[in-house]
Design an enzyme around this catalytic site. Structure first.
Site, mmCIF file in Angstrom:
data_model
loop_
_atom_site.group_PDB
_atom_site.id
_atom_site.type_symbol
_atom_site.label_atom_id
_atom_site.label_comp_id
_atom_site.label_asym_id
_atom_site.label_seq_id
_atom_site.Cartn_x
_atom_site.Cartn_y
_atom_site.Cartn_z
ATOM 1 N N LYS A 188 36.984 29.392 50.984
ATOM 2 C CA LYS A 188 37.864 29.674 49.810
ATOM 3 C C LYS A 188 39.094 30.470 50.349
ATOM 4 O O LYS A 188 40.048 30.406 49.699
ATOM 5 C CB LYS A 188 36.874 30.788 48.846
ATOM 6 N N CYS B 143 28.691 28.325 42.074
ATOM 7 C CA CYS B 143 28.950 27.015 42.234
ATOM 8 C C CYS B 143 27.659 26.698 41.180
ATOM 9 O O CYS B 143 26.888 25.714 41.596
ATOM 10 C CB CYS B 143 28.813 26.178 43.421
HETATM 11 C C1 LIG Z 1 28.300 30.648 48.148
HETATM 12 S S1 LIG Z 1 28.135 31.315 49.849
HETATM 13 C C2 LIG Z 1 29.781 31.689 50.165
HETATM 14 C C3 LIG Z 1 30.473 30.243 50.449
HETATM 15 C C4 LIG Z 1 31.853 30.537 51.177
HETATM 16 N N1 LIG Z 1 32.877 31.410 50.332
HETATM 17 C C5 LIG Z 1 32.867 29.178 51.087
HETATM 18 O O1 LIG Z 1 33.671 29.213 50.616
HETATM 19 O O2 LIG Z 1 32.269 28.409 52.148
HETATM 20 C C6 LIG Z 1 27.467 32.903 49.657
HETATM 21 C C7 LIG Z 1 27.675 33.758 50.819
HETATM 22 O O3 LIG Z 1 27.142 35.271 50.451
HETATM 23 C C8 LIG Z 1 26.590 35.769 51.401
HETATM 24 N N2 LIG Z 1 25.819 36.897 51.069
HETATM 25 C C9 LIG Z 1 24.576 36.974 50.349
HETATM 26 N N3 LIG Z 1 24.319 38.296 49.969
HETATM 27 C C10 LIG Z 1 25.474 39.070 50.217
HETATM 28 C C11 LIG Z 1 25.908 40.148 50.084
HETATM 29 N N4 LIG Z 1 24.950 41.250 49.780
HETATM 30 N N5 LIG Z 1 26.986 40.696 50.598
HETATM 31 C C12 LIG Z 1 28.044 39.957 51.003
HETATM 32 N N6 LIG Z 1 27.626 38.600 51.369
HETATM 33 C C13 LIG Z 1 26.426 38.184 50.848
HETATM 34 C C14 LIG Z 1 25.662 34.792 52.089
HETATM 35 O O4 LIG Z 1 25.384 34.772 53.570
HETATM 36 C C15 LIG Z 1 26.794 33.618 52.062
HETATM 37 O O5 LIG Z 1 27.427 33.273 53.309
#
Ligand SMILES: C[S@@+](CC[C@H](N)C(=O)[O-])C[C@H]1O[C@@H](n2cnc3c(N)ncnc32)[C@H](O)[C@@H]1O
Length: 386
Positions: free
Chosen positions: A231, A340
């Protein structure tokens, strides 16, 4: 491998998955045991397995049972092919159909949803009249979408560079930088156009959503759930700003530095204890962990393993991510929330609950993207202080 031997291989992989092994692991395991299989065989077996997982209920109904054999018999019947022609027992083909298999089919009026019962209800509650069509959309193949890096080149230039390397694509109306790949997808990763950062693999809906996010010139932007940073890269292709990335699992950002370099931008990675001193931020994007229900064409085993408890856990995590991130948004800044998913509990209801907990905030915009030929299901909300 013969077509029938590929079906037999898919049966073995599917049985492994039905016994509880994750789809990718089951496919990798079969691949290791099957050194004789060439790349076309591997792709064909993978296609059968994924097709069966996407349409698991329909195929089990048509094939008379939820087993590897039942699913493959159902797949062939769905394609209008007589399974007897493939289940011959000759060479490496699956053994011939039993009398029961020849006649048996299951009675399952909800099979066309190709979802577990509890998710049919969730789809109905979330999507109303569009629910069945969206569930059916999940049984198709996802498009391969590229984002042209507008910082480095134009759509026309990217299309011709890709064509030189055997990748045929067309501009897609979902976004001005989106390309839909028609042929040659396996060549993308090794292409010079990709290595030089002219294009990135990114779903169309994610691309479109990032065009909606307002980024003032020179803003400090934090990608709070950055993962691989897709993103941030999409935003940075369009805006001049200061880019920061954070993820609760920093290992997930391992590729970010090289991807950013390829794209021609610089991104500062921040651990949690550095957020307060680096902030406040003008824009924070929370691309939150979610069920991924909008992307289940790509990961079809996920819809069968998700449980109501797991979904509830995700909803809780999403809420606390929003609460934590809100504290780092500048007074006039924007807190953006994306998933998503197509499920209301992760999208509109999540925003409603945030606004109940934080009455000093309001939602200035929210938008849904449906599961289509151009993109996955996606949701974006932009929150600002009142
Ligand atoms: C949907 S993925 C993100 C995809 C990424 N933005 C992309 O465009 O490729 C969600 C991410 O949130 C992270 N995540 C999970 N819990 C979290 C938290 N409490 N704080 C920050 N990041 C977190 C996960 O490790 C994961 O990498």
């Amino acid at each position: 491998m013969t077509p029938a031997a590929r079906v037999q291989a898919a049966i073995e992989v599917l049985d492994d998955i039905l016994a509880g092994t994750a789809a990718e692991k089951a496919l990798t395991g079969w691949g290791r045991r099957s050194r004789f299989a060439g790349s076309k065989d591997r792709r064909a077996v993978r296609d059968h397995v994924f097709q069966a997982l996407r349409s698991r209920r329909s195929f089990a109904m048509l094939g008379g049972g939820l087993t590897g054999r039942g699913l493959m018999i159902g797949m062939l019947r769905d394609m209008g092919q007589a399974p007897e022609e493939v289940f011959t027992g000759e060479g490496y083909a699956p053994t011939g159909l039993s009398g029961e298999e020849q006649s048996l089919s299951l009675d399952d009026p909800d099979a066309p949803w190709n979802l577990p019962d509890w998710l049919i209800d969730a789809f109905r509650d979330s999507l109303g009249e569009a629910a069945l069509a969206q569930a059916k959309a999940l049984t198709g193949r996802a498009p391969v979408m590229l984002r042209v890096n507008l910082r480095k080149n134009s759509t026309e230039h990217a299309l011709s560079r890709l064509a030189e390397e055997g990748v045929t694509a067309v501009a897609d109306p979902i976004s001005d930088a989106a390309l839909r790949v028609l042929e040659g997808a396996p060549r993308i990763a090794a292409s010079a156009a990709y290595r030089d950062g002219l294009v990135e693999l990114q779903d169309g809906s994610s691309q479109a959503a990032m065009t909606r996010l307002e980024v003032p010139p020179g803003a400090k932007v934090l990608d709070y759930c950055a993962g691989g940073g897709g993103k941030t890269l999409a935003l940075a292709a369009r805006h001049e700003a200061e880019w920061f990335a954070h993820d609760a699992e920093p290992g997930r950002m391992a590729d970010l530095a090289s991807r950013a370099e390829r794209a021609g931008i610089s991104v500062t990675q921040l651990p949690k204890d550095a957020l307060a001193s680096a902030g406040p931020f003008d824009v924070i994007l929370c691309d939150a962990p979610c069920s991924g229900s909008g992307t289940w064409r790509r990961t079809p085993d996920a819809k069968w393993v998700l449980t109501p408890d797991r979904l509830e856990d995700l909803v809780q995590v999403q809420g606390s991510i929003l609460d934590d991130a809100a504290a780092h948004v500048a007074p006039d800044g924007c807190l953006a929330y994306a998933t998503c998913s197509v499920l209301a509990c992760e999208n509109t209801q999540q925003i409603t609950r945030f606004l109940q907990r934080h009455p000093d905030w309001t939602c200035r915009a929210q938008e849904h993207w449906a599961i289509t030929a151009s993109g996955d299901g996606f949701f974006l909300a932009q929150l600002v202080r009142v």
